[in-house]
Design an enzyme around this catalytic site. Structure first.
Site, PDB file in Angstrom:
ATOM      1  CD  GLU A 265      -2.954  -1.241   0.537  1.00 50.72           C
ATOM      2  OE1 GLU A 265      -3.133  -0.278  -0.241  1.00 50.72           O
ATOM      3  OE2 GLU A 265      -3.688  -2.219   0.571  1.00 50.72           O
ATOM      4  CB  CYS A 299      -1.910   7.190   1.052  1.00 48.47           C
ATOM      5  SG  CYS A 299      -3.324   6.442   1.868  1.00 48.47           S
TER       6      CYS A 299
HETATM    7  P1  NAD Z   1       8.303   4.900   4.666  1.00 50.86           P
HETATM    8  O1  NAD Z   1       8.378   4.023   3.485  1.00 50.86           O
HETATM    9  O2  NAD Z   1       9.424   5.818   4.934  1.00 50.86           O
HETATM   10  O3  NAD Z   1       8.139   4.016   5.994  1.00 50.86           O
HETATM   11  C1  NAD Z   1       7.051   3.143   6.191  1.00 50.86           C
HETATM   12  C2  NAD Z   1       7.488   2.014   7.120  1.00 50.86           C
HETATM   13  O4  NAD Z   1       8.427   1.208   6.430  1.00 50.86           O
HETATM   14  C3  NAD Z   1       8.214   2.484   8.374  1.00 50.86           C
HETATM   15  O5  NAD Z   1       7.874   1.645   9.430  1.00 50.86           O
HETATM   16  C4  NAD Z   1       9.671   2.338   8.010  1.00 50.86           C
HETATM   17  O6  NAD Z   1      10.511   2.154   9.118  1.00 50.86           O
HETATM   18  C5  NAD Z   1       9.641   1.112   7.143  1.00 50.86           C
HETATM   19  N1  NAD Z   1      10.679   1.071   6.130  1.00 50.86           N
HETATM   20  C6  NAD Z   1      11.160   2.093   5.389  1.00 50.86           C
HETATM   21  N2  NAD Z   1      12.108   1.648   4.534  1.00 50.86           N
HETATM   22  C7  NAD Z   1      12.200   0.321   4.730  1.00 50.86           C
HETATM   23  C8  NAD Z   1      13.015  -0.709   4.169  1.00 50.86           C
HETATM   24  N3  NAD Z   1      13.920  -0.430   3.229  1.00 50.86           N
HETATM   25  N4  NAD Z   1      12.856  -1.970   4.612  1.00 50.86           N
HETATM   26  C9  NAD Z   1      11.948  -2.265   5.553  1.00 50.86           C
HETATM   27  N5  NAD Z   1      11.165  -1.334   6.147  1.00 50.86           N
HETATM   28  C10 NAD Z   1      11.293  -0.052   5.746  1.00 50.86           C
HETATM   29  O7  NAD Z   1       6.925   5.689   4.555  1.00 50.86           O
HETATM   30  P2  NAD Z   1       6.359   6.766   5.584  1.00 50.86           P
HETATM   31  O8  NAD Z   1       7.068   8.043   5.384  1.00 50.86           O
HETATM   32  O9  NAD Z   1       6.288   6.211   6.947  1.00 50.86           O
HETATM   33  O10 NAD Z   1       4.841   6.888   5.097  1.00 50.86           O
HETATM   34  C11 NAD Z   1       4.436   7.795   4.131  1.00 50.86           C
HETATM   35  C12 NAD Z   1       4.166   7.103   2.817  1.00 50.86           C
HETATM   36  O11 NAD Z   1       3.238   6.048   3.019  1.00 50.86           O
HETATM   37  C13 NAD Z   1       3.524   8.013   1.808  1.00 50.86           C
HETATM   38  O12 NAD Z   1       4.086   7.775   0.549  1.00 50.86           O
HETATM   39  C14 NAD Z   1       2.073   7.601   1.832  1.00 50.86           C
HETATM   40  O13 NAD Z   1       1.371   7.893   0.659  1.00 50.86           O
HETATM   41  C15 NAD Z   1       2.190   6.136   2.074  1.00 50.86           C
HETATM   42  N6  NAD Z   1       0.947   5.593   2.629  1.00 50.86           N
HETATM   43  C16 NAD Z   1       0.205   4.784   1.831  1.00 50.86           C
HETATM   44  C17 NAD Z   1      -0.998   4.304   2.320  1.00 50.86           C
HETATM   45  C18 NAD Z   1      -1.873   3.430   1.455  1.00 50.86           C
HETATM   46  O14 NAD Z   1      -2.796   2.861   2.000  1.00 50.86           O
HETATM   47  N7  NAD Z   1      -1.630   3.318   0.173  1.00 50.86           N
HETATM   48  C19 NAD Z   1      -1.420   4.635   3.601  1.00 50.86           C
HETATM   49  C20 NAD Z   1      -0.606   5.451   4.371  1.00 50.86           C
HETATM   50  C21 NAD Z   1       0.586   5.929   3.881  1.00 50.86           C
END
Ligand code: NAD
Length: 561
Positions: A265, A299
């Site tokens: 997602e 998102c």
């Molecule tokens: P992010 O990708 O930086 O982090 C999300 C999670 O993933 C965190 O827990 C982080 O520690 C972990 N993570 C990051 N890189 C990783 C890796 N290489 N390996 C394993 N884990 C990793 O995202 P964010 O800044 O926390 O969230 C914002 C983003 O999420 C935006 O792009 C938003 O649109 C998206 N989002 C999507 C939805 C949806 O339902 N489509 C919902 C909410 C947020």
């Protein structure tokens, strides 16, 4: 440097060797093995949690598999009872949870209640009232008469340990809704909350324990991307990742070795299309909320608006600007605040850079456009831009901030084309008077969800599917589809082993070939062929098996010296 820190719950093996959950333990931790949680409204530290390393993640996953052995054989009624308890616990603690959410990620309290707490509560209610039906065995009707003696069933069985890697923008509802569904279906879960909202992650663990879920059913592993990577490389039944495109790509690669199925997602750049007959006041209110709720950090925020030119266009833009100017920016501790801060300096810089670039390329800020340094935290003014184009980042990249860029276009077709001109495909909204027309437009947009005359609400509704296309990810969360995705969909076929033998079994012979040819024509051939097909099929059905002469294998040729 070492710090003395009191952990509300601890899961790390060196402090917690027996796998027992210790409450309020004082411990000495090295600063590098912890992460600090910051209130984005005033940049003050509000807590410190352990940063799980590889060993701790491995142990957490092992505990979850261990618990799974017992959990999966619990009757569904027992699991439903705990989900019902959880609903009571969350409802009783709603104020405490809402306060923590608004403190740790800065959202105003109404958003914490409506967008974060209501979804998980509804998920509990939905499952305890409908879950049995949703997970009941499904008989499958088959069309081929040769299979008449068979009965086929689809059963929904748990997958094992479900890993959940969560973002900070909906730190409670996103991991909670998936976790509740996974647990109800008989899985156990390991949740990796965002490093920007770890205290909410720990609170989630507390709530499950308080509701009576056994230790190990819900493991919380606090940490950063590296901790997430340890989890995604682990043995899991499924991994549900919600976050950025880059994070999703990394996680998919990490999970590839173990061939763990991954749901992604990811981000969005959601378009709103306004048709000329859209009700002005309603549309202006909806777009204002859809762009600025959670300070635009959703998102499915309205990230770009295409207004199809009509006689109300100017009036609509004026109404949007006027609504925006009435919004109060401030900390969630002020109950009058409509817009909280962005999550951190990085996010604030990105939003400011998108706005700056757009203005430098000819866009105009009708209101807003500045960082609110005076407020102390990571605040940005709600901003309405016009004169934007698809050459600007503000119309192409995910801004994830309180900015509403508007393009006025000449036709519905142009609006659809521009809406689809994106590498994302999460959701879209259409604002219109004539609903049938809006529905036609909805069918032309390449996304996972289209909402007509509303915005963003559907993520919090457990019955409705959630997910996107293109770089917004794949798989569908929530809904019956999402619930079944958290299951091993097992097909069981039952045959009484009596009656006519299987015509596709051995032995093969010329009459069997004739029978097959006749059968194909009988069932699927044109009218003229069906009669001859019937004759060939029936006449060969009871044909005696031809005697076969075995051919002896040829002697191996003698080796030449
Ligand atoms: P992010 O990708 O930086 O982090 C999300 C999670 O993933 C965190 O827990 C982080 O520690 C972990 N993570 C990051 N890189 C990783 C890796 N290489 N390996 C394993 N884990 C990793 O995202 P964010 O800044 O926390 O969230 C914002 C983003 O999420 C935006 O792009 C938003 O649109 C998206 N989002 C999507 C939805 C949806 O339902 N489509 C919902 C909410 C947020």
């Amino acid at each position: 440097m070492d710090l003395i820190y009191t952990l509300k719950y601890c899961y790390a093996k060196d402090i917690n060797p027996g796998g027992v959950y210790w409450k309020n333990q004082s411990m000495v931790v090295s600063k590098t093995s912890t992460i600090e949680s910051i209130n984005p409204a005033n940049k003050a530290a509000i807590g410190r949690v352990p940063l799980f390393g590889e060993d701790e993640v491995r142990l957490a996953v092992e505990r979850a598999w261990h618990c799974f052995d017992e959990w999966q054989i619990q009757p569904l009624k027992n699991r439903a009872k705990l989900v019902a308890n959880l609903r009571k616990v969350i409802a009783a603690k709603a104020d405490e949870i809402a306060k923590l959410i608004s403190e740790e990620v800065g959202k105003p309290l109404p958003e914490a209640y409506f967008s974060e707490i209501s979804g998980p509560l509804d998920t509990c209610l939905w499952l305890t009232t409908n879950g049995e039906k949703l997970l009941a065995d499904q008989p499958v009707a088959m069309t081929n008469p040769l299979l008449a003696s068979k009965q086929s069933l689809i059963t929904y069985e748990p997958l094992g340990v479900v890993g959940i890697i969560a973002p900070w923008n909906y730190p409670f509802s996103i991991p909670m809704m998936t976790a509740i569904m996974a647990l109800y279906a008989g899985n156990t879960v390991v949740i990796k909350p965002s490093e920007k909202s770890p205290l909410i992650g720990i609170k989630i663990g507390e709530l499950f324990l308080e509701a009576g879920f056994p230790p190990g059913a819900v493991e919380i592993i606090t940490g950063d991307a590296q901790t997430g990577a340890f989890l995604s490389k682990s043995r899991l039944g499924r991994l549900v990742f919600t976050g950025s495109v880059g994070g999703g790509q990394a996680v998919m690669a990490q999970a590839a070795n173990a061939l763990t199925p991954v749901s992604l997602e990811l981000g969005g750049k959601d378009a709103a299309i306004v048709l000329p007959d859209a009700p002005v006041a309603w549309t202006a209110k909806g777009l204002t909320w859809g762009a600025f709720t959670n300070a635009g950090q959703a998102c499915a925020s309205v990230e770009r608006v295409y207004i199809v030119k009509g006689k109300h266009t100017d009036e609509l833009i004026k109404a949007i600007v006027s609504n925006t100017q009435k919004l109060k920016v401030g900390p969630s501790s002020d109950p009058l605040s409509d817009l909280g801060p962005l999550i951190d300096q990085g996010q604030l810089d990105k939003v400011a850079a998108h706005v700056e670039e757009a203005i430098s390329m000819g866009a105009k800020a009708l209101t807003g456009g500045r960082v609110r340094h005076d407020l102390g935290g990571f605040f940005f003014e709600p901003t309405v831009l016009t004169g934007v184009t698809h050459a600007m980042k503000i119309m192409k990249e995910e801004t994830f901030g309180p900015v509403l860029p508007i393009m006025v276009v000449d036709s519905e077709d142009e609006a659809v084309e521009l809406a689809n001109d994106s590498e994302f495909g999460l959701s879209a909204t259409i604002w219109a008077g004539k609903l049938a027309r809006a529905e036609c437009v909805a069918r032309d947009i390449n996304v996972g969800t289209v909402l007509i005359n509303d915005v963003l609400f559907s993520h919090a509704v457990p019955q409705l599917p959630w997910g996107g296309l293109k770089k917004s990810g794949y798989g569908r969360g929530h809904s019956a589809f999402g619930l079944h995705d958290l299951c091993n969909l097992k097909h069981i076929s039952i045959d009484s082993a009596s009656g006519a033998h299987r015509v596709w079994w051995y032995p093969y012979s010329p009459s069997r070939i004739k029978l097959a040819q006749g059968g194909i024509q009988l069932l699927h051939g044109g009218l003229g062929k069906r009669t001859s097909g019937l004759v060939d099929f029936v006449s060969n059905l009871f044909a005696k098996a031809e005697k076969k002469k075995q051919t002896a294998p040829a002697e191996p040729a003698e080796k030449a010296d």
